[in-house]
Design an enzyme around this catalytic site. Structure first.
Site, PDB file in Angstrom:
ATOM      1  N   CYS A  32       0.864  -1.172   0.000  1.00 31.68           N
ATOM      2  CA  CYS A  32       0.000   0.000   0.000  1.00 31.68           C
ATOM      3  C   CYS A  32       0.906   1.229   0.000  1.00 31.68           C
ATOM      4  O   CYS A  32       2.136   1.101   0.061  1.00 31.68           O
ATOM      5  CB  CYS A  32      -0.932  -0.010   1.212  1.00 31.68           C
ATOM      6  SG  CYS A  32      -0.081  -0.262   2.770  1.00 31.68           S
ATOM      7  N   HIS A  33       0.315   2.399  -0.133  1.00 31.87           N
ATOM      8  CA  HIS A  33       1.092   3.627  -0.288  1.00 31.87           C
ATOM      9  C   HIS A  33       0.445   4.746   0.528  1.00 31.87           C
ATOM     10  O   HIS A  33      -0.712   4.636   0.934  1.00 31.87           O
ATOM     11  CB  HIS A  33       1.108   4.091  -1.749  1.00 31.87           C
ATOM     12  CG  HIS A  33       1.378   3.026  -2.765  1.00 31.87           C
ATOM     13  ND1 HIS A  33       2.642   2.696  -3.182  1.00 31.87           N
ATOM     14  CD2 HIS A  33       0.543   2.233  -3.479  1.00 31.87           C
ATOM     15  CE1 HIS A  33       2.574   1.738  -4.110  1.00 31.87           C
ATOM     16  NE2 HIS A  33       1.312   1.440  -4.297  1.00 31.87           N
TER      17      HIS A  33
ATOM     18  N   TYR B 241       1.742  11.593 -12.061  1.00 30.82           N
ATOM     19  CA  TYR B 241       0.329  11.809 -11.737  1.00 30.82           C
ATOM     20  C   TYR B 241       0.290  12.622 -10.455  1.00 30.82           C
ATOM     21  O   TYR B 241       1.232  12.588  -9.661  1.00 30.82           O
ATOM     22  CB  TYR B 241      -0.413  10.473 -11.556  1.00 30.82           C
ATOM     23  CG  TYR B 241       0.171   9.600 -10.479  1.00 30.82           C
ATOM     24  CD1 TYR B 241      -0.278   9.661  -9.165  1.00 30.82           C
ATOM     25  CD2 TYR B 241       1.207   8.709 -10.768  1.00 30.82           C
ATOM     26  CE1 TYR B 241       0.290   8.860  -8.170  1.00 30.82           C
ATOM     27  CE2 TYR B 241       1.774   7.914  -9.777  1.00 30.82           C
ATOM     28  CZ  TYR B 241       1.312   7.994  -8.495  1.00 30.82           C
ATOM     29  OH  TYR B 241       1.869   7.213  -7.501  1.00 30.82           O
TER      30      TYR B 241
ATOM     31  N   ARG C 152      12.802  -0.133  -3.892  1.00 28.47           N
ATOM     32  CA  ARG C 152      12.005  -0.483  -5.076  1.00 28.47           C
ATOM     33  C   ARG C 152      12.630   0.082  -6.349  1.00 28.47           C
ATOM     34  O   ARG C 152      12.942   1.273  -6.423  1.00 28.47           O
ATOM     35  CB  ARG C 152      10.600   0.085  -4.931  1.00 28.47           C
ATOM     36  CG  ARG C 152       9.620  -0.397  -6.003  1.00 28.47           C
ATOM     37  CD  ARG C 152       8.321   0.384  -5.940  1.00 28.47           C
ATOM     38  NE  ARG C 152       7.192  -0.342  -6.496  1.00 28.47           N
ATOM     39  CZ  ARG C 152       6.073   0.236  -6.900  1.00 28.47           C
ATOM     40  NH1 ARG C 152       5.921   1.552  -6.796  1.00 28.47           N
ATOM     41  NH2 ARG C 152       5.087  -0.476  -7.397  1.00 28.47           N
TER      42      ARG C 152
ATOM     43  N   ARG D  21       5.706   4.677 -17.907  1.00 28.03           N
ATOM     44  CA  ARG D  21       4.699   5.712 -17.658  1.00 28.03           C
ATOM     45  C   ARG D  21       4.839   6.302 -16.243  1.00 28.03           C
ATOM     46  O   ARG D  21       4.183   7.278 -15.909  1.00 28.03           O
ATOM     47  CB  ARG D  21       3.293   5.161 -17.885  1.00 28.03           C
ATOM     48  CG  ARG D  21       2.867   4.093 -16.930  1.00 28.03           C
ATOM     49  CD  ARG D  21       1.445   3.608 -17.223  1.00 28.03           C
ATOM     50  NE  ARG D  21       1.152   2.395 -16.498  1.00 28.03           N
ATOM     51  CZ  ARG D  21       0.870   2.324 -15.203  1.00 28.03           C
ATOM     52  NH1 ARG D  21       0.824   3.414 -14.476  1.00 28.03           N
ATOM     53  NH2 ARG D  21       0.620   1.161 -14.628  1.00 28.03           N
TER      54      ARG D  21
ATOM     55  N   HIS E 146       3.027  -7.347  -8.217  1.00 26.89           N
ATOM     56  CA  HIS E 146       1.889  -7.764  -9.064  1.00 26.89           C
ATOM     57  C   HIS E 146       2.283  -8.854 -10.069  1.00 26.89           C
ATOM     58  O   HIS E 146       1.793  -8.850 -11.208  1.00 26.89           O
ATOM     59  CB  HIS E 146       1.286  -6.561  -9.780  1.00 26.89           C
ATOM     60  CG  HIS E 146       1.204  -5.300  -8.962  1.00 26.89           C
ATOM     61  ND1 HIS E 146       1.003  -5.318  -7.590  1.00 26.89           N
ATOM     62  CD2 HIS E 146       1.313  -3.987  -9.292  1.00 26.89           C
ATOM     63  CE1 HIS E 146       1.000  -4.061  -7.137  1.00 26.89           C
ATOM     64  NE2 HIS E 146       1.179  -3.245  -8.133  1.00 26.89           N
TER      65      HIS E 146
ATOM     66  N   ASP F  12      -2.892  -2.431  -2.403  1.00 30.27           N
ATOM     67  CA  ASP F  12      -2.440  -1.398  -3.353  1.00 30.27           C
ATOM     68  C   ASP F  12      -3.139  -0.061  -3.112  1.00 30.27           C
ATOM     69  O   ASP F  12      -3.018   0.868  -3.904  1.00 30.27           O
ATOM     70  CB  ASP F  12      -2.624  -1.856  -4.805  1.00 30.27           C
ATOM     71  CG  ASP F  12      -2.046  -0.891  -5.821  1.00 30.27           C
ATOM     72  OD1 ASP F  12      -0.955  -0.344  -5.556  1.00 30.27           O
ATOM     73  OD2 ASP F  12      -2.676  -0.656  -6.874  1.00 30.27           O
TER      74      ASP F  12
HETATM   75  C1  0GY Z   1       1.220   0.188  -7.913  1.00 28.80           C
HETATM   76  C2  0GY Z   1       1.072   0.785  -9.167  1.00 28.80           C
HETATM   77  C3  0GY Z   1       1.332   1.905  -9.803  1.00 28.80           C
HETATM   78  C4  0GY Z   1       1.983   3.045  -9.341  1.00 28.80           C
HETATM   79  C5  0GY Z   1       2.931   3.083  -8.472  1.00 28.80           C
HETATM   80  O1  0GY Z   1       4.625   4.119  -7.380  1.00 28.80           O
HETATM   81  C6  0GY Z   1       3.661   4.277  -8.094  1.00 28.80           C
HETATM   82  O2  0GY Z   1       3.279   5.361  -8.512  1.00 28.80           O
HETATM   83  O3  0GY Z   1       3.335   1.995  -7.885  1.00 28.80           O
HETATM   84  C7  0GY Z   1       0.871   1.930 -11.175  1.00 28.80           C
HETATM   85  O4  0GY Z   1       0.542   3.017 -11.676  1.00 28.80           O
HETATM   86  O5  0GY Z   1       0.777   0.863 -11.818  1.00 28.80           O
HETATM   87  O6  0GY Z   1       0.708  -0.852  -7.819  1.00 28.80           O
HETATM   88  O7  0GY Z   1       1.826   0.539  -6.935  1.00 28.80           O
END
Ligand code: 0GY
Length: 292
Positions: free
Chosen positions: A32-33, A49, A124, A130, A180, A248
């Site tokens: 998660c973030h 983004y 990471r 993208r 993933h 996520d």
């Molecule tokens: C994820 C997926 C994405 C983005 C990031 O660090 C990130 O901005 O991980 C993605 O856009 O696929 O699952 O964390």
């Protein structure tokens, strides 16, 4: 998706359901973030983004709502290599969160040790064009060579570059966790070419782990994501000591089909069908990697 007047995206469900499945006591949401809050932790000028704020209070409220006990917070690309927001969230968790950092390739051993003290346990490397401007494999390998003891590398790539990733992954001197599952096409089924290629990667080293995550990103059939369940269940069974699971949340940059996090939790018993498998995926494996 909704965006505020400054174009900041809200990529998460506003009112996720209570899952039917109850995670076992001690369960870890291992992917998660957090985003911001921006007033304290501005986004990187290179961010691809711009999200609305999704800070630690929101994350921990979701954790409790879904029935989890711990989080592994992965530094999101919108924060670049400044890990302050993730470190702040870990510090506020009362020991219930650990993290994965994103670092400048020139980072020193001493700075890495400081991240360790703040609760980071991995770094990471993101290969999604993208999301990041460049991914220097040689520099990444240098970083991997000076990580603190017991750290691992998390890598994020899509299935179409798995072949070209193989030599790089072979050279990583610490355990590797693949986000993933390297984004296979789950519509091909459990024996499709992309799952087969990913199994071949897992078979190449006993210390490559994976996250059985993101039906919302991988399964075009949408909720309840039957293709994902069918393709991923055998993988969880066959590699049960190296699988992690996570929400996520807040689903970075999801612009449509934003998942209901309660429904994501209800995927767990469909891919880990016994209590034994659930305990490994949700507790034993993440605890070994992040809390031992
Ligand atoms: C994820 C997926 C994405 C983005 C990031 O660090 C990130 O901005 O991980 C993605 O856009 O696929 O699952 O964390």
């Amino acid at each position: 998706m909704s965006a505020d007047t400054q174009g900041r995206i809200t990529s998460w469900h506003g009112n996720p359901s209570k899952p039917t499945f109850t995670p076992p006591p001690g369960a870890v949401d291992a992917h998660c973030h957090v985003f911001g809050p921006q007033a304290l932790f501005p986004f990187s000028p290179k961010a691809k983004y711009l999200p609305a704020d999704a800070g630690p209070d929101m994350l921990f409220a979701l954790r409790d709502h879904l029935g989890f006990e711990r989080n592994v917070i992965v530094q999101a690309s919108c924060h670049g290599t400044d890990n302050a927001a993730t470190l702040d969230a870990i510090a506020r968790s009362g020991g219930k969160a650990r993290g994965v950092a994103v670092v400048d390739p020139d980072i020193s051993k001493a700075e890495l040790e400081k991240l360790h003290d703040g609760g980071m346990r991995g770094v990471r490397f993101n290969f999604l064009k993208r999301l990041v401007d460049n991914a220097p494999k040689d520099k990444f390998l240098e970083v991997a060579g000076r990580l603190p003891a017991r750290w691992h590398v998390v890598i994020y790539f899509e299935a179409d570059i798995l072949d070209e990733m193989r030599a790089f992954i072979d050279a990583i001197p610490v355990p590797v966790v693949v986000d993933h599952m390297g984004r296979p096409d789950v519509s091909q089924g459990p024996d499709g070419p992309e799952m087969k290629a990913f199994r071949s990667l897992l078979d190449s080293r006993p210390d490559i782990w994976f996250k059985a995550t993101c039906p919302d990103r991988l399964d075009a059939t949408n909720d309840p994501w039957d293709d994902f369940a069918r393709a991923v269940r055998p993988l969880v069974e066959d590699y049960q000591d190296r699988v992690l699971w996570g929400t996520d949340w807040p689903h970075p940059n999801m612009q449509s089909n934003i998942p209901d996090d309660g429904h994501l939790v209800d995927m767990i018993p469909r891919i880990a069908v016994t209590e034994d498998l659930q305990r490994k995926m949700l507790i034993d494996n993440p605890m070994r990697l992040y809390w031992s």
